[in-house]
Design a protein around this motif. Structure first.
Motif, PDB file in Angstrom:
ATOM      1  N   ILE A  16       0.701  -1.142  -0.192  1.00  0.00           N
ATOM      2  CA  ILE A  16       0.103   0.252   0.072  1.00  0.00           C
ATOM      3  C   ILE A  16       0.896   1.615  -0.110  1.00  0.00           C
ATOM      4  O   ILE A  16       0.648   1.497  -0.573  1.00  0.00           O
ATOM      5  CB  ILE A  16      -0.871   0.183   1.624  1.00  0.00           C
ATOM      6  N   ARG A  34      13.720   0.038   4.014  1.00  0.00           N
ATOM      7  CA  ARG A  34      15.015  -0.467   5.143  1.00  0.00           C
ATOM      8  C   ARG A  34      16.086  -0.448   3.744  1.00  0.00           C
ATOM      9  O   ARG A  34      17.365  -0.724   4.549  1.00  0.00           O
ATOM     10  CB  ARG A  34      14.479  -2.200   5.490  1.00  0.00           C
ATOM     11  N   ASP A  37      14.302   2.359   8.889  1.00  0.00           N
ATOM     12  CA  ASP A  37      14.479   0.588   9.760  1.00  0.00           C
ATOM     13  C   ASP A  37      13.602   1.913  11.332  1.00  0.00           C
ATOM     14  O   ASP A  37      14.379   2.647  11.567  1.00  0.00           O
ATOM     15  CB  ASP A  37      15.237   0.248   9.335  1.00  0.00           C
ATOM     16  N   ASN A  52       3.170   4.494   6.960  1.00  0.00           N
ATOM     17  CA  ASN A  52       2.874   3.254   6.781  1.00  0.00           C
ATOM     18  C   ASN A  52       3.781   2.011   6.916  1.00  0.00           C
ATOM     19  O   ASN A  52       2.984   1.060   7.182  1.00  0.00           O
ATOM     20  CB  ASN A  52       3.174   3.357   5.521  1.00  0.00           C
ATOM     21  N   TYR A  73      -0.867  -7.643  16.948  1.00  0.00           N
ATOM     22  CA  TYR A  73      -1.143  -6.407  15.858  1.00  0.00           C
ATOM     23  C   TYR A  73      -2.272  -5.678  16.287  1.00  0.00           C
ATOM     24  O   TYR A  73      -2.451  -4.501  15.971  1.00  0.00           O
ATOM     25  CB  TYR A  73      -1.458  -6.849  14.575  1.00  0.00           C
ATOM     26  N   THR A  94      -6.501  -5.262   1.772  1.00  0.00           N
ATOM     27  CA  THR A  94      -5.769  -4.993   0.816  1.00  0.00           C
ATOM     28  C   THR A  94      -4.916  -6.326   0.218  1.00  0.00           C
ATOM     29  O   THR A  94      -4.169  -6.409   1.444  1.00  0.00           O
ATOM     30  CB  THR A  94      -4.993  -3.656   1.119  1.00  0.00           C
ATOM     31  N   SER A 123      -1.733  -7.271  -0.290  1.00  0.00           N
ATOM     32  CA  SER A 123      -0.361  -6.744  -0.657  1.00  0.00           C
ATOM     33  C   SER A 123       0.633  -7.561   0.817  1.00  0.00           C
ATOM     34  O   SER A 123      -0.202  -9.199   0.370  1.00  0.00           O
ATOM     35  CB  SER A 123       0.232  -5.352   0.778  1.00  0.00           C
TER      36      SER A 123
HETATM   37  N1  NAP Z   1      -2.630  -5.114   3.890  1.00  0.00           N
HETATM   38  C1  NAP Z   1      -3.696  -5.018   4.375  1.00  0.00           C
HETATM   39  O1  NAP Z   1      -5.263  -5.093   4.035  1.00  0.00           O
HETATM   40  C2  NAP Z   1      -4.482  -4.255   5.596  1.00  0.00           C
HETATM   41  C3  NAP Z   1      -5.221  -3.434   6.730  1.00  0.00           C
HETATM   42  C4  NAP Z   1      -4.849  -2.543   7.338  1.00  0.00           C
HETATM   43  C5  NAP Z   1      -3.893  -2.064   7.463  1.00  0.00           C
HETATM   44  N2  NAP Z   1      -2.333  -2.034   7.079  1.00  0.00           N
HETATM   45  C6  NAP Z   1      -1.775  -0.820   6.981  1.00  0.00           C
HETATM   46  O2  NAP Z   1      -1.260  -1.270   5.899  1.00  0.00           O
HETATM   47  C7  NAP Z   1       0.082  -0.351   5.835  1.00  0.00           C
HETATM   48  C8  NAP Z   1       0.721  -1.121   4.982  1.00  0.00           C
HETATM   49  O3  NAP Z   1       1.202  -2.390   5.139  1.00  0.00           O
HETATM   50  P1  NAP Z   1       0.812  -3.382   3.392  1.00  0.00           P
HETATM   51  O4  NAP Z   1      -0.296  -4.516   3.467  1.00  0.00           O
HETATM   52  O5  NAP Z   1       1.556  -2.799   2.607  1.00  0.00           O
HETATM   53  O6  NAP Z   1       1.938  -4.125   3.779  1.00  0.00           O
HETATM   54  P2  NAP Z   1       3.546  -5.042   3.237  1.00  0.00           P
HETATM   55  O7  NAP Z   1       3.282  -5.386   1.895  1.00  0.00           O
HETATM   56  O8  NAP Z   1       3.610  -6.806   4.071  1.00  0.00           O
HETATM   57  O9  NAP Z   1       4.229  -4.401   3.576  1.00  0.00           O
HETATM   58  C9  NAP Z   1       4.532  -3.703   4.479  1.00  0.00           C
HETATM   59  C10 NAP Z   1       5.339  -2.123   4.722  1.00  0.00           C
HETATM   60  O10 NAP Z   1       5.950  -1.981   6.804  1.00  0.00           O
HETATM   61  C11 NAP Z   1       7.475  -1.453   5.889  1.00  0.00           C
HETATM   62  N3  NAP Z   1       8.133  -1.978   7.184  1.00  0.00           N
HETATM   63  C12 NAP Z   1       8.382  -2.972   8.096  1.00  0.00           C
HETATM   64  N4  NAP Z   1       9.084  -3.001   8.998  1.00  0.00           N
HETATM   65  C13 NAP Z   1       9.986  -1.774   9.117  1.00  0.00           C
HETATM   66  C14 NAP Z   1      10.634  -1.490   9.510  1.00  0.00           C
HETATM   67  N5  NAP Z   1      11.201  -1.869  10.963  1.00  0.00           N
HETATM   68  N6  NAP Z   1      10.854  -0.123   9.281  1.00  0.00           N
HETATM   69  C15 NAP Z   1      10.244   0.174   7.942  1.00  0.00           C
HETATM   70  N7  NAP Z   1       9.837  -0.082   7.239  1.00  0.00           N
HETATM   71  C16 NAP Z   1       8.846  -1.364   7.431  1.00  0.00           C
HETATM   72  C17 NAP Z   1       8.050  -2.858   4.943  1.00  0.00           C
HETATM   73  O11 NAP Z   1       9.343  -2.058   4.577  1.00  0.00           O
HETATM   74  P3  NAP Z   1      10.466  -3.002   3.922  1.00  0.00           P
HETATM   75  O12 NAP Z   1      10.347  -2.532   2.176  1.00  0.00           O
HETATM   76  O13 NAP Z   1      11.702  -1.893   4.233  1.00  0.00           O
HETATM   77  O14 NAP Z   1      10.063  -4.287   4.001  1.00  0.00           O
HETATM   78  C18 NAP Z   1       7.089  -2.879   3.652  1.00  0.00           C
HETATM   79  O15 NAP Z   1       6.897  -1.362   3.004  1.00  0.00           O
HETATM   80  C19 NAP Z   1       0.647  -1.030   7.478  1.00  0.00           C
HETATM   81  O16 NAP Z   1       0.587  -0.432   9.116  1.00  0.00           O
HETATM   82  C20 NAP Z   1      -1.211  -1.819   7.983  1.00  0.00           C
HETATM   83  O17 NAP Z   1      -0.978  -2.573   8.958  1.00  0.00           O
HETATM   84  C21 NAP Z   1      -2.630  -3.569   5.860  1.00  0.00           C
END
Ligand code: NAP
Length: 234
Positions: A17, A37, A59, A86, A156, A189, A191
């Protein structure tokens, strides 16, 4: 509305996202600091986003990394007008309360809560000085106390509830400064985290955070929790 002289920093901006948020912010005319990161991942994402994107290695679990990245961001762009917290992890497996995995809880909070707080500490003072800022904390309906109906994904959920509290406290502290602080739930979403079966694509998940990141001058929306641009119960 265009935001041509504004700069946004998106943590976890190189995939999922976050990457889509970077695209949408760039489409609205912002300069976008795409943080990941691994610097190479940020660079690759910048090539996908276009010329408005600049890569950052960041990070959020490391105070040193946060400090260095924000310094580099200021050197690159002069200031940070928009912070999108994010970056997030979902590490719980099948354990539910009363079972506790302390390592998972610690690691989850370190990214999802403390990471966002570290970023705010590093970025918000500059926003206050400038009299303008937008902070968006990317949360989840799983963090809503009003909707808390299961013990699935306990670390979480708790991390996102705590992130919501941080949102409210920051918004209260920053009232009247020109810095607006809100929380956005992207919804389930597709991802890395959401998986392939999620009903919405990243372009839909990114919409509400980007809307809050680009609230126009004079808009007083702060201290809110939103999904699909509508209030979500805390
Ligand atoms: N997908 C869903 O259904 C959903 C629903 C509700 C909320 N969310 C929230 O939406 C946000 C984005 O999630 P997503 O679905 O896009 O997940 P994702 O595809 O797993 O991506 C997670 C992101 O977080 C970054 N990250 C993790 N640990 C980190 C750290 N220590 N320092 C810096 N960056 C870090 C990762 O960066 P790297 O590239 O460095 O690994 C990656 O860009 C999150 O906060 C999640 O909780 C998602």
């Amino acid at each position: 509305m265009r935001h041509d002289d504004r700069t946004a920093l998106v943590t976890g901006g190189a995939r999922g996202i976050g990457l889509e948020m970077c695209r949408q912010l760039a489409d609205r005319g912002l300069r976008v600091l795409v943080a990941a990161r691994a610097r190479e991942a940020a660079e690759e994402a910048c090539r996908a986003v276009g010329p408005a994107a600049l890569p950052l290695a960041l990070d959020v679990t490391s105070a040193k990394s946060v400090g260095e990245a924000v310094l580099e961001a200021r050197e690159l762009t002069g200031r940070i007008d928009v912070l999108v917290n994010n970056a997030g992890v979902s590490l719980d497996r099948e354990l539910r309360p009363p079972c506790l995995d302390e390592d998972v809880l610690r690691a989850t909070l370190d990214t999802n809560l403390t990471g966002a707080w570290r970023m705010a500490q590093a970025v918000v003072p500059g926003m206050v000085e400038a009299g303008y800022g937008r902070v968006v904390n990317v949360t989840s309906s799983y963090g809503s106390l009003a909707l808390m109906d299961s013990g699935r994904h306990p670390s979480y959920r708790i991390s996102k509830t705590a992130l919501n509290v941080l949102t409210r406290m920051l918004a209260a502290e920053l009232a009247g400064t020109g810095v607006l602080v809100n929380a956005a739930d992207p919804g389930w979403t597709r991802s890395g985290m959401g998986g392939p079966a999620a009903p919405r694509g990243p372009e839909v998940g990114a919409d509400t955070p980007v809307w809050l990141a680009t609230l126009p001058e004079g808009d007083g929306t702060t201290g809110g929790l939103f999904a699909d641009r509508r209030p979500l119960p805390w």
